[in-house]
Design a protein around this motif. Sequence first.
Motif, PDB file in Angstrom:
ATOM      1  N   LYS A 102       0.703  -1.122   0.078  1.00  0.00           N
ATOM      2  CA  LYS A 102       0.015   0.030   0.039  1.00  0.00           C
ATOM      3  C   LYS A 102       0.826   1.279   0.034  1.00  0.00           C
ATOM      4  O   LYS A 102       0.562   2.113  -0.830  1.00  0.00           O
ATOM      5  CB  LYS A 102      -1.003   0.085   1.205  1.00  0.00           C
ATOM      6  N   LEU A 103       1.777   1.305   0.966  1.00  0.00           N
ATOM      7  CA  LEU A 103       2.804   2.506   0.760  1.00  0.00           C
ATOM      8  C   LEU A 103       3.666   2.642  -0.415  1.00  0.00           C
ATOM      9  O   LEU A 103       3.603   3.586  -0.955  1.00  0.00           O
ATOM     10  CB  LEU A 103       3.839   2.235   2.066  1.00  0.00           C
ATOM     11  N   LEU A 104       3.808   1.684  -0.911  1.00  0.00           N
ATOM     12  CA  LEU A 104       4.907   1.689  -2.339  1.00  0.00           C
ATOM     13  C   LEU A 104       3.999   2.167  -3.363  1.00  0.00           C
ATOM     14  O   LEU A 104       4.716   3.172  -4.077  1.00  0.00           O
ATOM     15  CB  LEU A 104       5.519   0.256  -2.386  1.00  0.00           C
ATOM     16  N   LEU A 113       5.312  14.853   0.946  1.00  0.00           N
ATOM     17  CA  LEU A 113       4.693  13.356   1.457  1.00  0.00           C
ATOM     18  C   LEU A 113       5.358  12.420   0.371  1.00  0.00           C
ATOM     19  O   LEU A 113       6.032  11.277   1.019  1.00  0.00           O
ATOM     20  CB  LEU A 113       3.138  13.012   1.238  1.00  0.00           C
ATOM     21  N   CYS A 114       5.362  12.538  -0.835  1.00  0.00           N
ATOM     22  CA  CYS A 114       6.268  11.489  -1.821  1.00  0.00           C
ATOM     23  C   CYS A 114       7.517  11.416  -1.419  1.00  0.00           C
ATOM     24  O   CYS A 114       8.161  10.353  -1.544  1.00  0.00           O
ATOM     25  CB  CYS A 114       5.890  12.038  -3.401  1.00  0.00           C
ATOM     26  N   LEU A 199       4.895  10.962   8.121  1.00  0.00           N
ATOM     27  CA  LEU A 199       4.726   9.512   7.929  1.00  0.00           C
ATOM     28  C   LEU A 199       3.234   9.524   8.590  1.00  0.00           C
ATOM     29  O   LEU A 199       2.798   8.298   8.236  1.00  0.00           O
ATOM     30  CB  LEU A 199       5.833   8.897   8.871  1.00  0.00           C
ATOM     31  N   LYS A 200       2.825  10.026   9.660  1.00  0.00           N
ATOM     32  CA  LYS A 200       1.770   9.821  10.360  1.00  0.00           C
ATOM     33  C   LYS A 200       0.513  10.064   9.291  1.00  0.00           C
ATOM     34  O   LYS A 200      -0.543   9.517   9.207  1.00  0.00           O
ATOM     35  CB  LYS A 200       1.625  11.022  11.458  1.00  0.00           C
ATOM     36  N   ILE A 201       0.826  11.323   8.418  1.00  0.00           N
ATOM     37  CA  ILE A 201      -0.253  11.471   7.352  1.00  0.00           C
ATOM     38  C   ILE A 201      -0.203  10.299   6.377  1.00  0.00           C
ATOM     39  O   ILE A 201      -1.430  10.105   5.708  1.00  0.00           O
ATOM     40  CB  ILE A 201       0.011  12.759   6.757  1.00  0.00           C
ATOM     41  N   ILE A 202       0.874   9.852   6.024  1.00  0.00           N
ATOM     42  CA  ILE A 202       0.903   8.899   4.957  1.00  0.00           C
ATOM     43  C   ILE A 202       0.570   7.691   5.424  1.00  0.00           C
ATOM     44  O   ILE A 202      -0.436   6.936   4.810  1.00  0.00           O
ATOM     45  CB  ILE A 202       2.487   8.614   4.734  1.00  0.00           C
ATOM     46  N   LEU A 212       3.171   4.799  12.169  1.00  0.00           N
ATOM     47  CA  LEU A 212       4.452   4.773  11.291  1.00  0.00           C
ATOM     48  C   LEU A 212       5.431   5.438  11.619  1.00  0.00           C
ATOM     49  O   LEU A 212       5.365   6.650  11.898  1.00  0.00           O
ATOM     50  CB  LEU A 212       4.153   5.135   9.795  1.00  0.00           C
ATOM     51  N   THR A 213       6.596   5.168  12.178  1.00  0.00           N
ATOM     52  CA  THR A 213       7.839   5.790  12.476  1.00  0.00           C
ATOM     53  C   THR A 213       8.760   5.588  11.364  1.00  0.00           C
ATOM     54  O   THR A 213       9.156   4.627  10.871  1.00  0.00           O
ATOM     55  CB  THR A 213       8.222   5.401  13.869  1.00  0.00           C
ATOM     56  N   PHE A 214       9.992   6.458  11.388  1.00  0.00           N
ATOM     57  CA  PHE A 214      11.146   6.390  10.320  1.00  0.00           C
ATOM     58  C   PHE A 214      11.913   5.146  10.855  1.00  0.00           C
ATOM     59  O   PHE A 214      12.556   4.399  10.093  1.00  0.00           O
ATOM     60  CB  PHE A 214      11.790   7.502  10.199  1.00  0.00           C
ATOM     61  N   TYR A 215      11.971   4.928  12.266  1.00  0.00           N
ATOM     62  CA  TYR A 215      12.922   4.000  12.500  1.00  0.00           C
ATOM     63  C   TYR A 215      12.325   2.588  12.263  1.00  0.00           C
ATOM     64  O   TYR A 215      13.075   1.620  12.083  1.00  0.00           O
ATOM     65  CB  TYR A 215      13.063   4.049  14.070  1.00  0.00           C
ATOM     66  N   GLN A 216      11.186   2.464  12.014  1.00  0.00           N
ATOM     67  CA  GLN A 216      10.392   1.299  11.482  1.00  0.00           C
ATOM     68  C   GLN A 216      10.927   0.535  10.522  1.00  0.00           C
ATOM     69  O   GLN A 216      10.868  -0.443  10.243  1.00  0.00           O
ATOM     70  CB  GLN A 216       9.022   1.467  11.606  1.00  0.00           C
ATOM     71  N   LYS A 217      11.471   1.448   9.697  1.00  0.00           N
ATOM     72  CA  LYS A 217      12.044   0.803   8.131  1.00  0.00           C
ATOM     73  C   LYS A 217      13.210  -0.085   8.360  1.00  0.00           C
ATOM     74  O   LYS A 217      13.384  -0.952   7.793  1.00  0.00           O
ATOM     75  CB  LYS A 217      12.508   1.955   7.280  1.00  0.00           C
TER      76      LYS A 217
END
Length: 273
Positions: A102-104, A113-114, A199-202, A212-217
Amino acid sequence: RHSYVRYLTTRKHIFNFLKFKYDLEDIPLRSLTMKFMTDFTFYFFTVLRLKVSAYNDYLILLHKMTRLALKKHILKRDPFAGHKIEKVPVNHRHLNREQFEKLLNAKLPTYRLCHTRDLFVFSVFTGIGRADLANLTEDNIVTKEDGSKWIHIARQKTKAECHVKLLDIPLRIIEKYKGEGEDGRLFYVPQTCNLCRSLKIIAEQCGLGCHLTFYQKRHSFACLALANGVSMEIIARMLGHSDIRTTKIYAKVIDKSIAEQIGGLAAKFGSQK
């Protein structure tokens, strides 16, 4: 900068605790005792009503300060020797196949956001943290004899060597944003707080159903690699872990169903991006 803010916050809590408990603004280091640490912990739990996970960081920094005083011979003994920081079970969240798909493929309405989504996706495929991503330059991209391109960096946090092969999607992301970074850097990377807001909006727009957090990647990268049969030792090197025990944490969140869901993920998405 983040560490500096944490130390300032710890200092503020110590000051407020001294006023609350002793009606003092400061005390000598040599006056610190185990009871001080016990009372300080109790203050967090009862007066401030913080969870263990919220106040542990402040106790750890206080420990560091007394150990530094020992090294500088300001203290003759560690007042907190034997004090154990309460461990809290950590849920290492990661995106599953459906969420990542979904994210991709999401059609996001703004450039910001992109851009954030693409930085996140790049990090999922490389396991690179925000600080290392922000410092990435052309010099870190190495072309092997077979024509494949690799990232070669020493992680800012641990100084461990990190070698990661660049697949098609991260290569296209590099090409897309080439020249946007300052001083020869490949990417412009916003501050963590701005990334988290985006990321929250995304996550809401993509219907991911998670925070969703950036460290989650990094969690997603490790789980993806483990599910596709990459060895623990190789993942540790790609993530820049100095101790493989850190990498083994990710193995605990992988089960058979997850492995089946995200098998062959890179090949599938290579034709969709």
